[in-house]
Motif scaffolding. Structure first.
Motif, PDB file in Angstrom:
ATOM      1  N   LEU A 132       5.390 -14.767 -36.760  1.00  0.00           N
ATOM      2  CA  LEU A 132       5.887 -15.586 -37.881  1.00  0.00           C
ATOM      3  C   LEU A 132       6.050 -17.036 -37.435  1.00  0.00           C
ATOM      4  CD1 LEU A 132       8.634 -13.314 -39.492  1.00  0.00           C
ATOM      5  CD2 LEU A 132       6.166 -13.310 -39.854  1.00  0.00           C
ATOM      6  N   ASN A 133       5.978 -17.916 -38.391  1.00  0.00           N
ATOM      7  CA  ASN A 133       6.032 -19.343 -38.122  1.00  0.00           C
ATOM      8  C   ASN A 133       7.401 -19.886 -38.529  1.00  0.00           C
ATOM      9  OD1 ASN A 133       5.289 -21.858 -37.449  1.00  0.00           O
ATOM     10  ND2 ASN A 133       3.600 -22.032 -38.930  1.00  0.00           N
ATOM     11  N   ILE A 170       7.732  -8.222 -36.841  1.00  0.00           N
ATOM     12  CA  ILE A 170       7.344  -9.638 -36.750  1.00  0.00           C
ATOM     13  C   ILE A 170       6.480  -9.898 -35.524  1.00  0.00           C
ATOM     14  CG2 ILE A 170       9.445 -10.310 -37.992  1.00  0.00           C
ATOM     15  CD1 ILE A 170      10.526 -11.375 -35.327  1.00  0.00           C
ATOM     16  N   ARG A 214       1.870  -7.478 -42.437  1.00  0.00           N
ATOM     17  CA  ARG A 214       2.452  -8.779 -42.781  1.00  0.00           C
ATOM     18  C   ARG A 214       1.574  -9.500 -43.811  1.00  0.00           C
ATOM     19  NH1 ARG A 214       3.812  -7.936 -37.425  1.00  0.00           N
ATOM     20  NH2 ARG A 214       1.759  -8.573 -36.693  1.00  0.00           N
ATOM     21  N   ARG A 268       2.282 -11.342 -47.458  1.00  0.00           N
ATOM     22  CA  ARG A 268       1.874 -12.713 -47.823  1.00  0.00           C
ATOM     23  C   ARG A 268       1.039 -12.677 -49.107  1.00  0.00           C
ATOM     24  NH1 ARG A 268       0.751 -12.981 -42.008  1.00  0.00           N
ATOM     25  NH2 ARG A 268       2.563 -13.946 -41.006  1.00  0.00           N
ATOM     26  N   ASP A 277       6.622 -15.634 -48.139  1.00  0.00           N
ATOM     27  CA  ASP A 277       6.320 -16.496 -46.997  1.00  0.00           C
ATOM     28  C   ASP A 277       6.967 -15.910 -45.734  1.00  0.00           C
ATOM     29  OD1 ASP A 277       9.003 -17.074 -47.134  1.00  0.00           O
ATOM     30  OD2 ASP A 277       8.743 -19.129 -47.834  1.00  0.00           O
ATOM     31  N   ASP A 278       6.744 -16.568 -44.602  1.00  0.00           N
ATOM     32  CA  ASP A 278       7.225 -16.003 -43.334  1.00  0.00           C
ATOM     33  C   ASP A 278       8.753 -15.868 -43.305  1.00  0.00           C
ATOM     34  OD1 ASP A 278       4.636 -15.781 -42.536  1.00  0.00           O
ATOM     35  OD2 ASP A 278       4.844 -16.986 -40.721  1.00  0.00           O
ATOM     36  N   TRP A 326      10.714 -12.300 -42.679  1.00  0.00           N
ATOM     37  CA  TRP A 326      11.827 -12.091 -41.742  1.00  0.00           C
ATOM     38  C   TRP A 326      12.949 -11.291 -42.412  1.00  0.00           C
ATOM     39  CZ3 TRP A 326      12.879 -13.507 -36.584  1.00  0.00           C
ATOM     40  CH2 TRP A 326      14.196 -13.297 -36.186  1.00  0.00           C
TER      41      TRP A 326
END
Lengths: 189, 189, 189, 189, 189, 189
Positions: free
Chosen positions: C10-11, C176, D143, D147, D152-153, D157
């Motif tokens: 993840l970013n 993640i 993941r 998306r 979004d990331d 989370w």
């Protein structure tokens, strides 16, 4: 050698067999009435064929505290868990033949718990099936259950190695879609 | 030969090795620095030892479209699914050594999905792991996925037979509580 | 702070850490020689980072009837069932270090049943692993087995909460794609 | 504080709560009409109670791209897989209340696939449930599916950490036989 | 008959019911306040409807050594394992009603191990749940456990046939996406 | 009626059959050459016997978009997953007979994936087997796969109800240790 039906989904058959392999196949035809397709499958490489047959012959036909019928019982019970078409067909036939009890062979192919086995053979198959389903959960208590049923360490080795071998063979047959000889279906019914 | 620690939970060690086996063990010590305990375990019966080593050596060291490292990757990925202490230890060491990448060896021992593998090797391990977990569910689509990743039928055979072999070895080790040589733990870290 | 390698898929990395976090990370570097990537991952949000470290530090470093080594044993055994690359790497290193027995650390990472554990620790890991695999099947008999092995209710709480915590952490790391610091691999071999 | 029914099978309740905890429990009674038994269970140790509530409150009540209802949906879907009596009861009630849709709450408690969810929420629960059942098999594709569904990331989370948290809580409740407050059963029907 | 909501994902509803079925449905409305959607689903074919209701009525309402509440407990415990939305909703309501104990109904719907059942009923549900999860592993020891808990062979038949029936019904509901009547959700809370 | 071998492990056989049941059994003997032991098992209670036979006869012999052979294929494939000795024996025989293809019957009894089925029948068995293994995971996509293979909603009902019925029968047979008539083993080989 003419193979009317392809033995596996892979395209690896040898056009030319060595004299030694040819002789071995002739002996199979004489003794069994057929060349088991597993041998045809391995025949593309003589080293692999020989390694397989050496291990197989020692395990299933060599000296052992287990009878040949008991070894076939392990082969079939393991193959039942793994739903292996090749081994259930070929070793189901062998078990029906060796035991002289076609119903027993069917029971072990379907669910060994349905067979009225003596405690010794029941313990043997319980071990083989647990080893097949959950190898990571084997413990000293599992070996002790075999000792309590009358098996010594030498016999435990053979139960273990036979069950382990068919976990290899079942997967090999599944991976390459190995097809059993049609003749097995009608044998010893 | 003195074996300081018992190699398995079974009591089957030979007191006297034949000259041939003795020579083979000496060669192991020379090349590997040790005699793998799996060989010590099988040494109680020379026919079984030879059948095992013939199959093993052809599979892991013989000619193959797979590199030796790839064959060790299969060994380790399969052993991870089966939580095999012996094979993860011995072949984990071999994979760290052959790949020259200790981290990669650890990743495949823990969870091959954590390794950043090229698609070819990822497909190879996906096949090996599915064959390990659900052999009854293998299909033509699984073989086709290998072909799509660049493997020919000869390579598919070797992926299949390596994965199948370790499903045997993992179970044999679990069944008899085979203990790896301590030396493996520190190798190639 | 520069993080040479991304800690997760993840970013979410923070460019600017607070003074408190910076100080905490400095302390990690001093004591451990590194900032564990799990902390880097959580650092994008200081509330989350603090909640995680408060729970973790109490659980793994606080007062407990369990030794720190025993708590790491639970962490590693649970992570082995879940095949968690991050936790097997980081806590595998911690267990090798704390126990002073690298082989024991490897055994528990691979299959805790292969370790020759005293009955108390074996019961502890049996409970932790059953809780991991089949939480719906926990019963009074499982708690009783811990009491029979010498644990009181306070100790049962800590076994339960440590095993439960790593079922959270293992999943967070998997979800993640959290990557452990490379340094762990070579530690305490 | 009098607790009419024991909150867990363990014998760890505090006789005397600190002023801070007493105040927190009073606030619970005021806002929720009860002190959740999970807090009573943790109250034997204020450090553990605080670590738990800090993490819980941030996760379920703090800022997030997920609505509070969505977070409860994850809690309930995960608890359904794990058959957690405590969490299905307490968070089932919360989900019925927050969503204003008792039937939806029941569906997710029984089988989230039976609920007619918008694709976004369906993808969210598919991820949470796969993470619960097979954490070792999570991949980038999982993941990516989130998306593709619009997360979004930062949202990934929170999906990951909520699902992971309840895999901890479910196991904690199972391990110590935590009993939910009776009041939950009738709430928001 | 007007059915406001489609009962299943299949398009098989009859426009015209026979007099007999109409009368049966009227009796359902009178006694239960609704026509269970399972009957609406089967009504497209009167032979199937009758076969289903004959078996169901004998099993759940006929003479038996099991009380009606016990039969509903089996229905709900089996449906919980199978996560069946239809049966958990409809039979959960029935169990809350018949037992006069809504909390008990919820416990068995979530995890029967959380209910404080007398040993007889616990043994009954252990048998029903094992039969649901691993029918291939049933053995004489499982029947003996029922006998030890006070059940005779006639009662064992009814435990077996009730658990088996809901393994059919759960699958039928899942296969065609059968939707329970909304009224069940609020009943007997 | 004399039953030479007990039909089940339970002690429930009737000494005196009604005229109607006697006539039905005579008809079985005339048409099948035997009275299936499942009927003998149910004969202790004529209401149960009739409910069972009404449902069975409609399902397996009544009008359906599925051929009788296809219905037997479902019976056998489901029974293979559940390792049901009774149903694999009795319906294995029926499938060998009806299909006129003993090998096909064996393949489906062992692993339906080994049979070279046309896509329609393969889709049918994929649905039946998924419904057997993971009823909680059935979705619209599974029904759509059947529609794509050419089945309409009426046919989907019959696939669903046949697969569901054998999940009941397999469990009933396992629960009471129902023993198939010996004659089945040799039929249609």
């Amino acid at each position: 050698m003419t193979i009317s039906e392809r033995a596996t989904a892979l395209n690896l058959q040898q056009t030319q067999l060595s004299q030694g392999t040819q002789a071995y196949f002739d002996k199979c035809r004489e003794k069994l009435g057929l060349v088991p397709n597993v041998l045809v499958a391995y025949a593309f490489d003589e080293t692999k064929l020989r390694a397989f047959t050496d291990m197989y012959n020692d395990l299933m036909l060599g000296d052992s505290p287990l009878t040949k019928t008991e070894r076939e019982m392990i082969a079939v019970a393991v193959s039942s868990v793994n739903h292996c078409y090749y081994c259930l067909t070929a070793h189901g036939a062998a078990l029906r033949q060796l035991s002289g009890d076609p119903k027993l062979g069917e029971q072990i192919a379907m669910n060994y718990r349905a067979a009225n086995l003596p405690p010794r053979q029941r313990a043997m198959l319980d071990f083989a099936v647990k080893l097949t389903e959950t190898p990571d959960k084997m413990e000293e208590a599992d070996r002790q259950a075999l000792r309590d049923a009358g098996f010594d360490d030498r016999a435990i080795w053979d139960i273990a190695s036979t069950a382990s071998f068919f976990n290899m063979s079942n997967r090999m047959a599944a991976a390459i879609d190995m097809r059993p000889n049609d003749e097995y279906h009608a044998m010893a019914r």
